[in-house]
Enzyme design. Structure first.
Site, PDB file in Angstrom:
ATOM      1  N   SER A 183      -1.546 -25.889  22.344  1.00  0.00           N
ATOM      2  CA  SER A 183      -1.023 -26.463  23.264  1.00  0.00           C
ATOM      3  C   SER A 183      -2.236 -28.162  23.202  1.00  0.00           C
ATOM      4  O   SER A 183      -1.739 -28.778  23.505  1.00  0.00           O
ATOM      5  CB  SER A 183      -1.129 -26.278  24.692  1.00  0.00           C
ATOM      6  N   LYS A 187      -1.872 -32.413  21.763  1.00  0.00           N
ATOM      7  CA  LYS A 187      -1.948 -33.579  22.436  1.00  0.00           C
ATOM      8  C   LYS A 187      -2.600 -34.027  21.524  1.00  0.00           C
ATOM      9  O   LYS A 187      -2.212 -35.453  21.517  1.00  0.00           O
ATOM     10  CB  LYS A 187      -1.541 -32.890  23.982  1.00  0.00           C
TER      11      LYS A 187
END
Length: 435
Positions: A183, A187
């Site tokens: 996660s 990004k």
């Protein structure tokens, strides 16, 4: 690709093929999976884990599920920082403008509250007009003109992570090292970074309460990120008490403005902010040592340059140009403010930081379901740090609540989260390890 077969394989402890991981994530990003399937996959990973190869494949698949940003026309090092989440952790809000004032470009992709921890985006949304999901052109413009921009994931940037993130929040699968690693780094890879520093928190208010587990997570993050071509380091920091003296959204934003104005000197929060600024400057090659980097950060703060960068960022993203000068004009206050009083005299020896985060949610300042609306006004401020000597009846915090009943309940809960002892406690250092 049959989703339930991939879920079954992971549930049974098998190692997933990278192609299957890519197919599953592509289906997730396209909206072809139900929340039940996403939650089942996350729970299977939580129980069975992932190999390093699987984590790399998951990270790259999530990063490739949308656009990748390019910064070829910006002649500064492209750098960022990420925290694994804590209570009263508003470091990013001050760190990004400090780093930008020292010569870095900081395109910071942040998240909402996760579990009991506060979210940078929720704090920024307490600023009227602030656009947390600008289009790519505006994001690029703000980074170029202000030096930093703190925004959320748009639909085009790592969209698979956005949906998985929301489901993890409500399925008790937040504290999974493979999912946290993928996660965070998906990004960051999509944001086109050259360098990254990570704040991996350990303690009763962190997702990794055990320091050894936090170090395992930090090692996973650093190895996967460096393997993907982003120069990365991590610091293990203490989360056995709120980091700032506030926990909530608007209250932490006020804390940020006060910090940038020079009002939080000699605090644990200042120690962490300056340490990460130095780490970012050294990793990016602007400073030759941590001491030099910290000195640069202190000068950016004391000169007002960091505050100017923050104000420019807020204005360019649609917020008020005079937020720094007139915070009371824009940051809403809760209608009820109630002091929390020490039940006895002694030393603040320990606290349940996670419980404080949950109490913010109980006040309405966080989410139980992904679609919940939050009350940005509520939370706690004026939290005294552990190691403070208090007298019976002395305030140890201030509750900000929507009504008297909520204030009374929150004050009682907060008081119960602290232990007052006769002896002065020995406290854990706020920064313990560099990886």
């Amino acid at each position: 690709m049959i989703p339930q077969e991939i879920i079954r394989s992971k549930r049974d402890g098998e190692e997933l093929d990278p192609a299957d991981i890519r197919s599953f994530i592509a289906a997730l990003a396209a909206g072809h999976l139900s929340e039940g399937q996403i939650g089942a996959f996350a729970m299977a990973v939580w129980f069975k884990g992932m190999s390093r190869g699987e984590i790399v494949a998951l990270t790259l698949a999530m990063a490739d599920s949308g656009d990748r940003l390019q910064w070829a026309d910006i002649d500064r090092p492209i750098a960022d920082k990420h925290s694994t989440g804590g209570v009263g952790d508003n470091v990013s809000l001050m760190l990004a403008p400090i780093a930008a004032a020292c010569g870095l470009a900081v395109p910071m992709i942040s998240g909402r509250g996760l579990g009991h921890t506060g979210g940078t985006l929720d704090k920024l949304e307490s600023i009227p007009g602030y656009m947390i999901t600008p289009d790519a052109d505006l994001f690029h413009k703000v980074v170029k003109q202000a030096g930093c921009a703190i925004i959320g994931q748009t639909g085009a940037l790592a969209p698979a992570d956005g949906r998985l993130y929301a489901v993890r929040d409500v399925t008790a699968t937040v504290d999974s090292i493979p999912l946290i690693t993928a996660s965070i780094l998906s990004k960051k890879l999509a944001a086109g970074l050259q360098t990254l520093v990570l704040d991996v928190k350990a303690g009763n208010g962190a997702f990794m309460a055990d320091r050894a587990q936090a170090e395992i997570l930090a090692q996973s993050l650093v190895e996967v990120a460096n393997g993907a071509g982003v120069r990365t380091s991590a610091l293990i920091t203490d989360m056995n008490q709120p980091l700032a003296d506030a926990a909530g959204n608007a209250v932490e934003m006020r804390n940020c403005l006060d910090f940038l104005a020079g009002g939080k000197a000699d605090t644990r929060l200042e120690t962490v902010v300056l340490a990460f600024a130095a780490e970012m400057l050294v990793t990016s090659g602007i400073a030759a040592s941590s001491e030099e980097g910290e000195g640069m950060a202190r000068r950016a703060l004391s000169s007002g340059r960091a505050a100017e960068v923050f104000a420019r960022m807020v204005s360019l993203l649609g917020g008020p140009a005079d937020l720094m000068e007139n915070p009371d004009r824009y940051l809403a206050r809760a209608p009820v403010e109630k002091p929390v009083l020490a039940a006895r005299s002694g030393w603040l020896a320990a606290c349940n930081a996670r419980g404080i985060g949950v109490s913010v949610i109980d006040l309405g300042g966080g989410r139980r379901h992904p679609a919940d609306r939050i009350d940005h006004r509520v939370g706690f401020s004026e939290l005294l740090p552990l190691g403070t000597r208090v007298s019976a009846g002395e305030p140890i915090a201030l509750v900000h609540a929507a009504d008297d009943t909520a204030a009374q309940s929150a004050a009682a809960a907060l008081a119960a989260h602290y232990r007052i002892a006769e002896e002065k406690p020995e406290l854990t250092p706020v920064i313990s390890t560099r990886i």
